[in-house]
Design a protein around this motif. Structure first.
Motif, PDB file in Angstrom:
ATOM      1  N   LEU A  33       0.828  -1.211   0.000  1.00  0.00           N
ATOM      2  CA  LEU A  33       0.000   0.000   0.000  1.00  0.00           C
ATOM      3  C   LEU A  33       0.861   1.260   0.000  1.00  0.00           C
ATOM      4  O   LEU A  33       0.518   2.249  -0.668  1.00  0.00           O
ATOM      5  CB  LEU A  33      -0.928   0.007   1.212  1.00  0.00           C
ATOM      6  CG  LEU A  33      -2.073  -1.010   1.182  1.00  0.00           C
ATOM      7  CD1 LEU A  33      -2.762  -1.064   2.537  1.00  0.00           C
ATOM      8  CD2 LEU A  33      -3.059  -0.702   0.079  1.00  0.00           C
ATOM      9  N   ASN A  34       1.967   1.245   0.716  1.00  0.00           N
ATOM     10  CA  ASN A  34       2.846   2.418   0.730  1.00  0.00           C
ATOM     11  C   ASN A  34       3.509   2.632  -0.621  1.00  0.00           C
ATOM     12  O   ASN A  34       3.707   3.770  -1.041  1.00  0.00           O
ATOM     13  CB  ASN A  34       3.872   2.329   1.860  1.00  0.00           C
ATOM     14  CG  ASN A  34       3.339   2.885   3.149  1.00  0.00           C
ATOM     15  OD1 ASN A  34       2.504   3.796   3.153  1.00  0.00           O
ATOM     16  ND2 ASN A  34       3.812   2.360   4.264  1.00  0.00           N
ATOM     17  N   ASP A  36       2.041   1.792  -3.480  1.00  0.00           N
ATOM     18  CA  ASP A  36       0.946   2.332  -4.283  1.00  0.00           C
ATOM     19  C   ASP A  36       0.668   3.789  -3.929  1.00  0.00           C
ATOM     20  O   ASP A  36       0.389   4.604  -4.810  1.00  0.00           O
ATOM     21  CB  ASP A  36      -0.327   1.497  -4.092  1.00  0.00           C
ATOM     22  CG  ASP A  36      -0.215   0.107  -4.678  1.00  0.00           C
ATOM     23  OD1 ASP A  36       0.591  -0.091  -5.616  1.00  0.00           O
ATOM     24  OD2 ASP A  36      -0.928  -0.791  -4.196  1.00  0.00           O
ATOM     25  N   LEU A  37       0.756   4.110  -2.648  1.00  0.00           N
ATOM     26  CA  LEU A  37       0.548   5.487  -2.198  1.00  0.00           C
ATOM     27  C   LEU A  37       1.603   6.411  -2.801  1.00  0.00           C
ATOM     28  O   LEU A  37       1.282   7.470  -3.343  1.00  0.00           O
ATOM     29  CB  LEU A  37       0.583   5.540  -0.668  1.00  0.00           C
ATOM     30  CG  LEU A  37       0.469   6.899   0.003  1.00  0.00           C
ATOM     31  CD1 LEU A  37      -0.820   7.609  -0.378  1.00  0.00           C
ATOM     32  CD2 LEU A  37       0.559   6.722   1.525  1.00  0.00           C
ATOM     33  N   THR A  40       1.034   6.715  -6.541  1.00  0.00           N
ATOM     34  CA  THR A  40      -0.163   7.506  -6.833  1.00  0.00           C
ATOM     35  C   THR A  40       0.099   8.988  -6.634  1.00  0.00           C
ATOM     36  O   THR A  40      -0.351   9.815  -7.427  1.00  0.00           O
ATOM     37  CB  THR A  40      -1.345   7.017  -5.971  1.00  0.00           C
ATOM     38  OG1 THR A  40      -1.590   5.642  -6.297  1.00  0.00           O
ATOM     39  CG2 THR A  40      -2.599   7.823  -6.234  1.00  0.00           C
ATOM     40  N   GLU A  79      -7.398   6.925   0.238  1.00  0.00           N
ATOM     41  CA  GLU A  79      -7.900   5.578   0.545  1.00  0.00           C
ATOM     42  C   GLU A  79      -6.750   4.632   0.886  1.00  0.00           C
ATOM     43  O   GLU A  79      -6.847   3.833   1.825  1.00  0.00           O
ATOM     44  CB  GLU A  79      -8.694   5.023  -0.638  1.00  0.00           C
ATOM     45  CG  GLU A  79     -10.011   5.703  -0.876  1.00  0.00           C
ATOM     46  CD  GLU A  79     -11.038   5.414   0.200  1.00  0.00           C
ATOM     47  OE1 GLU A  79     -11.065   4.286   0.743  1.00  0.00           O
ATOM     48  OE2 GLU A  79     -11.805   6.333   0.522  1.00  0.00           O
ATOM     49  N   LEU A  80      -5.675   4.701   0.121  1.00  0.00           N
ATOM     50  CA  LEU A  80      -4.515   3.843   0.362  1.00  0.00           C
ATOM     51  C   LEU A  80      -3.896   4.126   1.731  1.00  0.00           C
ATOM     52  O   LEU A  80      -3.572   3.197   2.482  1.00  0.00           O
ATOM     53  CB  LEU A  80      -3.470   4.048  -0.742  1.00  0.00           C
ATOM     54  CG  LEU A  80      -3.893   3.603  -2.142  1.00  0.00           C
ATOM     55  CD1 LEU A  80      -2.978   4.196  -3.199  1.00  0.00           C
ATOM     56  CD2 LEU A  80      -3.933   2.078  -2.233  1.00  0.00           C
ATOM     57  N   ARG A  83      -6.151   2.879   4.578  1.00  0.00           N
ATOM     58  CA  ARG A  83      -6.124   1.424   4.728  1.00  0.00           C
ATOM     59  C   ARG A  83      -4.827   0.972   5.379  1.00  0.00           C
ATOM     60  O   ARG A  83      -4.826   0.075   6.240  1.00  0.00           O
ATOM     61  CB  ARG A  83      -6.323   0.746   3.368  1.00  0.00           C
ATOM     62  CG  ARG A  83      -6.442  -0.761   3.465  1.00  0.00           C
ATOM     63  CD  ARG A  83      -7.638  -1.173   4.300  1.00  0.00           C
ATOM     64  NE  ARG A  83      -7.708  -2.632   4.418  1.00  0.00           N
ATOM     65  CZ  ARG A  83      -8.580  -3.261   5.158  1.00  0.00           C
ATOM     66  NH1 ARG A  83      -9.486  -2.598   5.850  1.00  0.00           N
ATOM     67  NH2 ARG A  83      -8.578  -4.587   5.214  1.00  0.00           N
ATOM     68  N   LEU A 132      -1.108  -2.083  -9.081  1.00  0.00           N
ATOM     69  CA  LEU A 132      -2.382  -2.319  -8.395  1.00  0.00           C
ATOM     70  C   LEU A 132      -2.862  -3.743  -8.633  1.00  0.00           C
ATOM     71  O   LEU A 132      -3.336  -4.405  -7.698  1.00  0.00           O
ATOM     72  CB  LEU A 132      -3.436  -1.311  -8.858  1.00  0.00           C
ATOM     73  CG  LEU A 132      -3.256   0.129  -8.372  1.00  0.00           C
ATOM     74  CD1 LEU A 132      -4.193   1.064  -9.140  1.00  0.00           C
ATOM     75  CD2 LEU A 132      -3.473   0.237  -6.872  1.00  0.00           C
ATOM     76  N   HIS A 135      -0.959  -6.056  -6.470  1.00  0.00           N
ATOM     77  CA  HIS A 135      -1.286  -5.913  -5.049  1.00  0.00           C
ATOM     78  C   HIS A 135      -2.693  -6.394  -4.727  1.00  0.00           C
ATOM     79  O   HIS A 135      -2.964  -6.815  -3.595  1.00  0.00           O
ATOM     80  CB  HIS A 135      -1.020  -4.482  -4.594  1.00  0.00           C
ATOM     81  CG  HIS A 135       0.438  -4.151  -4.665  1.00  0.00           C
ATOM     82  ND1 HIS A 135       0.912  -2.860  -4.758  1.00  0.00           N
ATOM     83  CD2 HIS A 135       1.537  -4.952  -4.680  1.00  0.00           C
ATOM     84  CE1 HIS A 135       2.233  -2.891  -4.817  1.00  0.00           C
ATOM     85  NE2 HIS A 135       2.629  -4.143  -4.774  1.00  0.00           N
ATOM     86  N   THR A 147      -8.915  -5.074   1.560  1.00  0.00           N
ATOM     87  CA  THR A 147      -7.891  -4.314   0.841  1.00  0.00           C
ATOM     88  C   THR A 147      -7.982  -4.598  -0.655  1.00  0.00           C
ATOM     89  O   THR A 147      -7.883  -3.675  -1.467  1.00  0.00           O
ATOM     90  CB  THR A 147      -6.478  -4.635   1.371  1.00  0.00           C
ATOM     91  OG1 THR A 147      -6.387  -4.201   2.733  1.00  0.00           O
ATOM     92  CG2 THR A 147      -5.397  -3.943   0.550  1.00  0.00           C
ATOM     93  N   LEU A 151      -8.547  -1.759  -3.530  1.00  0.00           N
ATOM     94  CA  LEU A 151      -7.657  -1.636  -4.685  1.00  0.00           C
ATOM     95  C   LEU A 151      -8.417  -1.820  -5.994  1.00  0.00           C
ATOM     96  O   LEU A 151      -8.112  -1.153  -6.986  1.00  0.00           O
ATOM     97  CB  LEU A 151      -6.501  -2.633  -4.574  1.00  0.00           C
ATOM     98  CG  LEU A 151      -5.525  -2.395  -3.421  1.00  0.00           C
ATOM     99  CD1 LEU A 151      -4.502  -3.526  -3.346  1.00  0.00           C
ATOM    100  CD2 LEU A 151      -4.840  -1.043  -3.539  1.00  0.00           C
TER     101      LEU A 151
END
Length: 176
Positions: A33-34, A36-37, A40, A79-80, A83, A132, A135, A147, A151
């Motif tokens: 998630l980090n 992806d964060l 993003t 959102e990421l 979560r 994504l 993940h 999660t 995603l």
């Protein structure tokens, strides 16, 4: 600047969570998630750059679209981060930390023609989408269906925005 001396949660650590997801699994998912964060937010900043610098006959449509796409990326980032926090982790924050965790490469500070800018955006969208997808599979395999669902919702909007960029790059245009 805050004067608090006690760190409540050290970045990179994952605490037990009320979601009853095993800590080892949560650690893997928070790491994903980090990434992806960070990716993003890199996409967000590149889209905003193009939103600010777009010119030409299609200025208005592109300016509005790029602003909307950046807003979608910002919502996804929120959102990421939420979560990751819910899973007992700490969301990656700040430009330098996000740059270190991102796997996508921004185009740099120069201003390019809009076609080149959109091609760069489309390439970054593609990288974000692939990550994504990976993940989503990771979360499913670890039994974190919530999660995976978050995603999935993010990827739907990300793919839609990428598809719009693809349309802007088509050869058929009224502008000569």
């Amino acid at each position: 600047m805050a004067t608090q001396e006690h760190v409540r949660r050290e970045f990179g650590t994952v605490e037990e969570n009320e979601l009853r997801l095993d800590r080892e699994k949560s650690e893997q998912i928070v790491t994903a998630l980090n990434q992806d964060l960070a990716d993003t937010y890199t996409l967000y900043h590149q889209l905003k750059k193009h939103h600010w610098n777009v010119e030409g006959a299609e200025f208005r449509d592109l300016h509005l679209f790029l602003g909307e796409a950046a807003g979608n990326a910002e919502e996804a980032a929120d959102e990421l981060a939420e979560r990751a926090q819910a899973l007992g982790g700490t969301p990656v924050a700040g430009g330098k930390a996000q740059e270190e965790h991102a796997t996508v490469e921004p185009e740099g500070q120069d201003v390019y023609d809009i076609r080149t800018s959109l091609e760069n955006d489309l390439a970054m969208f593609g990288d974000v989408i692939e990550s994504l997808r990976d993940h989503i599979e990771l979360a499913e395999n670890l039994g974190d269906h919530a999660t995976a669902q978050i995603l999935r919702e993010i990827i739907v909007q990300t793919e839609e925005d990428a598809h719009h960029v693809e349309h802007y790059l088509e050869d058929d245009t009224l502008v000569q």
